[in-house]
Design a protein around this motif. Structure first.
Motif, PDB file in Angstrom:
ATOM      1  N   SER A  37       0.801  -1.203   0.000  1.00  0.00           N
ATOM      2  CA  SER A  37       0.000   0.000   0.000  1.00  0.00           C
ATOM      3  C   SER A  37       0.835   1.254   0.000  1.00  0.00           C
ATOM      4  N   ARG A  38       0.202   2.414  -0.111  1.00  0.00           N
ATOM      5  CA  ARG A  38       0.979   3.626  -0.153  1.00  0.00           C
ATOM      6  C   ARG A  38       0.389   4.717   0.734  1.00  0.00           C
ATOM      7  N   ILE A  39       1.273   5.441   1.344  1.00  0.00           N
ATOM      8  CA  ILE A  39       0.878   6.575   2.187  1.00  0.00           C
ATOM      9  C   ILE A  39       2.103   7.435   2.369  1.00  0.00           C
ATOM     10  N   GLN A  40       1.947   8.728   2.492  1.00  0.00           N
ATOM     11  CA  GLN A  40       3.088   9.590   2.746  1.00  0.00           C
ATOM     12  C   GLN A  40       2.861  10.354   4.031  1.00  0.00           C
ATOM     13  N   MET A  41       3.891  10.423   4.854  1.00  0.00           N
ATOM     14  CA  MET A  41       3.800  11.061   6.156  1.00  0.00           C
ATOM     15  C   MET A  41       4.937  12.057   6.331  1.00  0.00           C
ATOM     16  N   LEU A  42       4.756  12.937   7.287  1.00  0.00           N
ATOM     17  CA  LEU A  42       5.752  13.963   7.547  1.00  0.00           C
ATOM     18  C   LEU A  42       6.688  13.532   8.653  1.00  0.00           C
ATOM     19  N   ASP A  43       7.984  13.709   8.454  1.00  0.00           N
ATOM     20  CA  ASP A  43       8.958  13.469   9.523  1.00  0.00           C
ATOM     21  C   ASP A  43       8.758  14.563  10.563  1.00  0.00           C
ATOM     22  N   ASN A  44       8.383  14.169  11.778  1.00  0.00           N
ATOM     23  CA  ASN A  44       7.930  15.141  12.761  1.00  0.00           C
ATOM     24  C   ASN A  44       8.792  15.133  14.008  1.00  0.00           C
TER      25      ASN A  44
ATOM     26  N   MET B   5       7.084  12.846  19.599  1.00  0.00           N
ATOM     27  CA  MET B   5       7.932  11.668  19.764  1.00  0.00           C
ATOM     28  C   MET B   5       8.107  10.843  18.504  1.00  0.00           C
ATOM     29  N   VAL B   6       7.190  10.943  17.549  1.00  0.00           N
ATOM     30  CA  VAL B   6       7.234  10.068  16.376  1.00  0.00           C
ATOM     31  C   VAL B   6       8.043  10.695  15.246  1.00  0.00           C
ATOM     32  N   SER B   7       8.527   9.867  14.360  1.00  0.00           N
ATOM     33  CA  SER B   7       9.313  10.346  13.221  1.00  0.00           C
ATOM     34  C   SER B   7       9.419   9.239  12.185  1.00  0.00           C
ATOM     35  N   VAL B   8       9.205   9.572  10.913  1.00  0.00           N
ATOM     36  CA  VAL B   8       9.319   8.574   9.851  1.00  0.00           C
ATOM     37  C   VAL B   8      10.764   8.225   9.541  1.00  0.00           C
ATOM     38  N   SER B   9      11.723   8.948  10.147  1.00  0.00           N
ATOM     39  CA  SER B   9      13.130   8.633   9.930  1.00  0.00           C
ATOM     40  C   SER B   9      13.823   8.237  11.226  1.00  0.00           C
ATOM     41  N   GLY B  10      13.031   7.865  12.233  1.00  0.00           N
ATOM     42  CA  GLY B  10      13.601   7.531  13.532  1.00  0.00           C
ATOM     43  C   GLY B  10      13.780   6.045  13.743  1.00  0.00           C
ATOM     44  N   GLU B  11      13.753   5.632  15.009  1.00  0.00           N
ATOM     45  CA  GLU B  11      13.831   4.226  15.348  1.00  0.00           C
ATOM     46  C   GLU B  11      12.561   3.518  14.878  1.00  0.00           C
TER      47      GLU B  11
ATOM     48  N   ILE C 166      10.137   1.987  16.359  1.00  0.00           N
ATOM     49  CA  ILE C 166       8.928   2.323  17.088  1.00  0.00           C
ATOM     50  C   ILE C 166       8.489   3.751  16.795  1.00  0.00           C
ATOM     51  N   GLN C 167       9.424   4.654  16.493  1.00  0.00           N
ATOM     52  CA  GLN C 167       9.050   6.018  16.121  1.00  0.00           C
ATOM     53  C   GLN C 167       8.379   6.051  14.751  1.00  0.00           C
ATOM     54  N   ARG C 168       8.894   5.254  13.837  1.00  0.00           N
ATOM     55  CA  ARG C 168       8.312   5.208  12.489  1.00  0.00           C
ATOM     56  C   ARG C 168       6.914   4.588  12.545  1.00  0.00           C
ATOM     57  N   LEU C 169       6.795   3.488  13.283  1.00  0.00           N
ATOM     58  CA  LEU C 169       5.476   2.884  13.452  1.00  0.00           C
ATOM     59  C   LEU C 169       4.531   3.867  14.132  1.00  0.00           C
ATOM     60  N   GLY C 170       5.024   4.570  15.150  1.00  0.00           N
ATOM     61  CA  GLY C 170       4.189   5.523  15.866  1.00  0.00           C
ATOM     62  C   GLY C 170       3.640   6.618  14.977  1.00  0.00           C
ATOM     63  N   ALA C 171       4.419   7.047  13.976  1.00  0.00           N
ATOM     64  CA  ALA C 171       3.949   8.095  13.066  1.00  0.00           C
ATOM     65  C   ALA C 171       2.705   7.651  12.320  1.00  0.00           C
ATOM     66  N   TYR C 172       2.685   6.401  11.870  1.00  0.00           N
ATOM     67  CA  TYR C 172       1.552   5.907  11.101  1.00  0.00           C
ATOM     68  C   TYR C 172       0.387   5.521  12.015  1.00  0.00           C
ATOM     69  N   VAL C 173       0.702   5.017  13.193  1.00  0.00           N
ATOM     70  CA  VAL C 173      -0.356   4.714  14.160  1.00  0.00           C
ATOM     71  C   VAL C 173      -1.074   6.002  14.574  1.00  0.00           C
ATOM     72  N   LEU C 174      -0.324   7.070  14.780  1.00  0.00           N
ATOM     73  CA  LEU C 174      -0.923   8.347  15.155  1.00  0.00           C
ATOM     74  C   LEU C 174      -1.925   8.812  14.108  1.00  0.00           C
TER      75      LEU C 174
ATOM     76  N   VAL D 131      17.142  -3.275  10.186  1.00  0.00           N
ATOM     77  CA  VAL D 131      18.480  -3.867  10.144  1.00  0.00           C
ATOM     78  C   VAL D 131      19.056  -3.878   8.735  1.00  0.00           C
ATOM     79  N   ALA D 132      18.211  -3.607   7.743  1.00  0.00           N
ATOM     80  CA  ALA D 132      18.656  -3.733   6.353  1.00  0.00           C
ATOM     81  C   ALA D 132      18.901  -2.403   5.667  1.00  0.00           C
ATOM     82  N   CYS D 133      18.413  -1.302   6.244  1.00  0.00           N
ATOM     83  CA  CYS D 133      18.543   0.005   5.588  1.00  0.00           C
ATOM     84  C   CYS D 133      18.836   1.085   6.622  1.00  0.00           C
ATOM     85  N   PRO D 134      19.663   2.070   6.271  1.00  0.00           N
ATOM     86  CA  PRO D 134      19.893   3.202   7.172  1.00  0.00           C
ATOM     87  C   PRO D 134      18.588   3.939   7.454  1.00  0.00           C
TER      88      PRO D 134
END
Length: 548
Positions: free
Chosen positions: A30-37, A207-213, A215-223, A448-451
């Protein structure tokens, strides 16, 4: 930073579909775009934001404040626009799960979310927020219901809540980690505790960020899923999830990235090809029906293997059922897949015929499959049945109907690959915890596979994973198309349709283990109940089984 554009459909793991053989071919998601926050910064990752548009043209992004929404009270969560226009796809739950509630020694990300300690922590967090509420609004405030802390309408509400400072909330809950706050927010939404929900959303924004750890990336989409669910009632309703639609080549590249760094789709076609080759190896005429054909790359490997058969290759006919996202990624209809496979078969001197069925699985009837006498039939169901609505959604129960239809075609073998998750008929909070647990593991496996600052990885997650998460959290009824079931439930459905399980040979396990050597050591493979379980650390992610 806001961008509004159109989206089409969601999808999940399915983006991991096609491995390039002679060209770059990915899978389907699927596709979605989010803001690094991170820290509510105005600078985000390029091309990585999302906005929701309400019926009053109000726009929300990860950097927007809930104050802009007027703190609308939450009534009943009806399904909104975070749904798919394609056919159903995801699995739904039975009662057993490989997920071990005890943390694995090499699981650096912690234990699953379903443990009671996390829920207990969320209750403590709600108590802390109640203390803050009293300190900010006062014990006699008429803006708070003394029973449950929900907002009461009135002009005083907005003025009082203006003092509900984000920094104070962050200072109030320093001992709680992001995982606990996500759980607490979901529980508060389930309990209709809107004061807590609003406060925790303020905290999550920081706390969330699409470029973070992970759980932060997951949190951005869960939010965003929580926001979409919240705004599905009252005067503000999310009519559409506005996303920039990637071009065909962009979507194909995103799919290829996930296919390359994650083994989920390779697991499906590696195990499927071994079983189909074993069952049909000595047949003269072979017909394969693929309910998720995507780019068709899986069958190139099988054609190449059968071409080496002693005594010469069989004649092969493939019927492909399409999906809208794969259509977009390839830039056209199934004739592109047919032409590509025909040229490949010709290069191996294999007699080949392709038949396309450009319709959803819910529309398929037996006559569409063009089954002919004298041919050995194999049916492939990779990550597709969980999108079929079952008896809990529709009286037509297309999930079981399709299995009965397949059985009536008398296949030699049916291969099934599905996500090992329980989200079909679960109530909201149970489904929410399961989504957190499952996708936390998936984001960890990607990590573990991508920066973390890899923009291509960010785009791949946004366009190929995030929309499924939003759909599972925000939607109900027919508009919730991500409906996963555990292997035990699939086994029951197949047996009720008249199938018996095909025993997997050691060759299947060996082939998958060889494939997994390309990936991180935290991927696990286990065989039980006649099925193969692919896991990440202590969490089962997908299962493969065969039926006859």
């Amino acid at each position: 930073m806001r961008t509004s554009a159109k989206h089409k459909n969601p999808a999940t793991i399915r983006g991991l579909y096609d491995q390039p053989v002679k060209e770059n071919d990915p899978f389907y998601l699927s596709r979605i775009q989010m803001l690094d926050n991170n820290a509510c910064s105005d600078t985000g990752v390029q091309g990585a934001n999302v906005s929701f548009q309400t019926c009053k043209d109000q726009v929300f992004t990860l950097e927007s404040s809930m104050a802009g929404a007027g703190f609308v009270a939450y009534d009943s969560p009806s399904a909104v626009s975070i749904s798919s226009s394609r056919s159903p796809f995801s699995p739904r739950g039975s009662q057993s799960c490989l997920s071990d509630p005890r943390p694995s020694p090499d699981n650096t990300y912690g234990s699953p979310y379903s443990g009671s300690s996390v829920v207990d922590d969320s209750n403590k967090l709600k108590h802390k927020l109640r203390e803050l509420e009293l300190s900010l609004l006062g014990p006699e405030s008429d803006t708070v219901d003394s029973c449950n802390g929900c907002f009461i309408t009135g002009d005083h509400q907005a003025a009082s809540m203006a003092s509900f400072n984000c920094a104070q909330l962050v200072d109030l809950v320093p001992k709680f980690n992001l995982k606990q706050i996500l759980v607490a927010c979901g529980q508060a939404l389930h309990d209709d505790d809107m004061l807590t929900v609003t406060g925790l959303m303020h905290v999550l924004e920081k706390m969330v960020s699409v470029s973070g750890e992970p759980i932060q990336r997951l949190g951005a989409y869960v939010l965003e899923g929580l926001r979409a669910r919240l705004e599905s009632s009252g005067s503000n309703i999310y009519r559409a999830l506005k996303c920039k639609e990637p071009t065909s080549s962009e979507l194909m590249s995103y799919m290829h990235i996930l296919f390359r760094i994650c083994p989920y789709w390779k697991f499906a076609y590696t195990s499927g090809n071994v079983v189909i080759k074993e069952v049909l190896e000595y047949e003269g005429k072979i017909h394969i029906i693929d309910f998720q054909i995507a780019q068709g790359t899986q069958w190139m490997f099988l054609i190449a293997a059968l071409a080496k058969r002693p005594g010469g290759p069989p004649s092969i006919r493939i019927t492909g059922i399409d999906d809208s996202q794969s259509n977009h990624a390839r830039g056209g209809g199934l004739h592109i897949v047919g032409q590509r496979l025909s040229e490949f078969a010709r290069s191996y001197n294999v007699s080949f015929e392709f038949h396309d069925a450009a319709m959803s699985g819910c529309e398929i009837q037996l006559e569409h499959l063009k089954v002919q006498p004298g041919e050995a039939l194999a049916v492939n169901l990779p990550y597709v049945l969980h999108h079929m609505p079952d008896e809990s959604v529709s009286i037509w129960n297309h999930r079981d109907r399709l299995l009965r239809l397949v059985k009536s075609s008398s296949p030699k073998v049916v291969t099934l690959t599905e996500q090992e998750s329980n989200t079909n008929t679960s109530p909201f909070f149970s489904r929410y915890l399961e989504t957190l647990d499952y996708y936390s593991a998936m984001f960890e496996s990607i990590d573990v596979a991508c920066p973390r600052d890899d923009k291509q990885r960010i785009n791949a997650e946004q366009h190929c994973v995030a929309r499924d998460i939003v759909n599972m959290i925000a939607c109900e009824g027919p508009e919730r198309v991500e409906r996963h079931e555990l292997h035990g439930k699939w086994r029951s459905r197949f047996m009720m349709a008249g199938f018996s399980q095909y025993p997997l040979s050691s060759s299947v396990t060996m082939a998958v283990r060889d494939m997994l050597k390309e990936y991180d050591h935290n991927y696990r493979l286990e065989e039980r109940e006649g099925a193969l379980y692919l896991g990440w650390v202590n969490r089962a992610m997908a299962t493969f089984s065969a039926w006859r």
